[in-house]
Design a protein around this motif. Sequence first.
Motif, PDB file in Angstrom:
ATOM      1  N   MET A 103      13.679   4.489   7.241  1.00  0.00           N
ATOM      2  CA  MET A 103      13.508   5.717   6.471  1.00  0.00           C
ATOM      3  C   MET A 103      12.288   5.627   5.570  1.00  0.00           C
ATOM      4  SD  MET A 103      17.374   6.885   5.398  1.00  0.00           S
ATOM      5  CE  MET A 103      16.746   8.388   4.610  1.00  0.00           C
ATOM      6  N   THR A 104      12.052   4.446   5.025  1.00  0.00           N
ATOM      7  CA  THR A 104      10.861   4.219   4.222  1.00  0.00           C
ATOM      8  C   THR A 104      10.216   2.919   4.686  1.00  0.00           C
ATOM      9  OG1 THR A 104       9.953   4.081   1.978  1.00  0.00           O
ATOM     10  CG2 THR A 104      12.015   2.911   2.402  1.00  0.00           C
ATOM     11  N   GLY A 105       8.963   2.721   4.299  1.00  0.00           N
ATOM     12  CA  GLY A 105       8.275   1.519   4.753  1.00  0.00           C
ATOM     13  C   GLY A 105       6.947   1.342   4.048  1.00  0.00           C
ATOM     14  N   LEU A 106       6.185   0.405   4.545  1.00  0.00           N
ATOM     15  CA  LEU A 106       4.906   0.062   3.917  1.00  0.00           C
ATOM     16  C   LEU A 106       3.944   1.240   3.935  1.00  0.00           C
ATOM     17  CD1 LEU A 106       3.411  -2.295   2.603  1.00  0.00           C
ATOM     18  CD2 LEU A 106       2.580  -2.945   4.874  1.00  0.00           C
ATOM     19  N   TRP A 107       3.931   1.990   5.035  1.00  0.00           N
ATOM     20  CA  TRP A 107       3.024   3.141   5.139  1.00  0.00           C
ATOM     21  C   TRP A 107       3.326   4.180   4.055  1.00  0.00           C
ATOM     22  CZ3 TRP A 107       4.728   8.111   7.110  1.00  0.00           C
ATOM     23  CH2 TRP A 107       3.710   9.060   7.127  1.00  0.00           C
ATOM     24  N   GLN A 108       4.621   4.438   3.812  1.00  0.00           N
ATOM     25  CA  GLN A 108       4.991   5.462   2.834  1.00  0.00           C
ATOM     26  C   GLN A 108       4.508   5.124   1.429  1.00  0.00           C
ATOM     27  OE1 GLN A 108       6.825   4.560   5.325  1.00  0.00           O
ATOM     28  NE2 GLN A 108       7.991   6.277   6.166  1.00  0.00           N
ATOM     29  N   ILE A 109       4.599   3.869   1.034  1.00  0.00           N
ATOM     30  CA  ILE A 109       4.204   3.542  -0.338  1.00  0.00           C
ATOM     31  C   ILE A 109       2.684   3.363  -0.458  1.00  0.00           C
ATOM     32  CG2 ILE A 109       6.442   2.505  -0.847  1.00  0.00           C
ATOM     33  CD1 ILE A 109       5.168  -0.221  -0.585  1.00  0.00           C
ATOM     34  N   ARG A 110       2.019   2.975   0.613  1.00  0.00           N
ATOM     35  CA  ARG A 110       0.571   2.803   0.555  1.00  0.00           C
ATOM     36  C   ARG A 110      -0.179   4.135   0.575  1.00  0.00           C
ATOM     37  NH1 ARG A 110      -0.950  -2.494   1.992  1.00  0.00           N
ATOM     38  NH2 ARG A 110       0.384  -3.815   0.678  1.00  0.00           N
ATOM     39  N   ARG A 111       0.443   5.180   1.114  1.00  0.00           N
ATOM     40  CA  ARG A 111      -0.273   6.448   1.182  1.00  0.00           C
ATOM     41  C   ARG A 111      -0.414   7.111  -0.191  1.00  0.00           C
ATOM     42  NH1 ARG A 111       3.766  10.928   3.931  1.00  0.00           N
ATOM     43  NH2 ARG A 111       5.564  10.560   2.602  1.00  0.00           N
ATOM     44  N   LYS A 112       0.233   6.527  -1.211  1.00  0.00           N
ATOM     45  CA  LYS A 112       0.038   7.035  -2.577  1.00  0.00           C
ATOM     46  C   LYS A 112      -1.427   6.922  -2.978  1.00  0.00           C
ATOM     47  CE  LYS A 112       2.872   4.258  -4.525  1.00  0.00           C
ATOM     48  NZ  LYS A 112       3.570   3.540  -5.618  1.00  0.00           N
TER      49      LYS A 112
END
Length: 383
Positions: free
Chosen positions: A331-340
């Motif tokens: 549901m969440t992952g490294l891509w989701q937090i890095r796109r900030k």
Amino acid sequence: MEEALRHSKTGNRTYRHFSVPPVQPGITNKRLEFFYIGKKAKTIDQLINTFESGYAAENTEQAKKMLQSLSTRAISIPDVIIAEGSLGLEALTSISLFISQHPKLHTVPFLLEGSTLSEEDLFRIGNASIAEDIVSIFDLGEERLMSKIRFWKKIKQENITETKSAASDLFSIADDTSGFAKRTFDVVVSALLMIILAPLFLLIMLALRIESKGPVFYISKRAGKGYRIFNFYKFRTMEVEANKKISDVSHLNLYNPLKPEGPVFIKIDNDPRVTKLGAFLRKCSLDELPQLWNVFKGDMSLVGNRPLPLYEAASLTTDKWATRFLAPAGMTGLWQIRRKTKYKMTAEERIRLDISYAERSNFLYDLWIMANTPSAVIQGTNA
């Protein structure tokens, strides 16, 4: 080259078997064979030039009879089955089920030749999850086509081995402490969240019903760990039959690959197909909540790489990109937090993040990603 032909009662020619003698006498290595379903002579000629041996049938009913005969009498079965995408969804679904349920043929990759299909047909057939891949054998070339076939043969064999292993020992995951902790955490947390958020689920479902006609949930086929395909759940955020309008908004895609052979992703910035309520749900990531059911079932994990639509996963079958499928879908992952910090990243950058997670994945790393997820939940876009 030998070519065996059979004429049907109607006078139409049906290709049956083709073979090319070995270049060097005495070669005993297993020769790759194709099985083609369709009537296009140009495609058959291309396959003959690529493979050393093969069979062909004009339609799916002939194909079933020939494949059944081959699996019963022949020493070996074809290495790949390739059907023309223009045969139609009903016929392709029928032969796909036949192959997947056959005791011998279920290990054979089933590919569709889609060079003549429209973008809408490609999306519709790809989303139906009836084949491992949709390819253009004319654009791929011999080396890349063979690479894909070898890759899919390996994946199908590994999936079968994994399924048999799981059936013989349901709790084999307990041998991997990190994996057992991850799965236990997923089950407990997803169950608790579904109970706690039940009133919110009902409120969103009611609001969707009031806003527009159509299903409350959006369900699509996605590819997760090891290219395992499953039904993926979200709250519907687009107008009904939005997929039919994909060609109208393709110019807004944030992931236009620089090279035609690169990974293919579709993510539309300010998509006009999104409803007003849908835009709100996306901005707050509330549309993702039904995936808690996917997590509870074991299709996904709370943390992992995003499960991909089949038309996207089909572009990531080379050794260069396939590593990202070693990690579970999440549901969440490294891509989701890095796109900030970098919202408009390229498709290649996104895949590199997925590969990085797959190579470093462990339970403690998952906890760190989850701790950094809340600040990334509120998005500044409805993409």
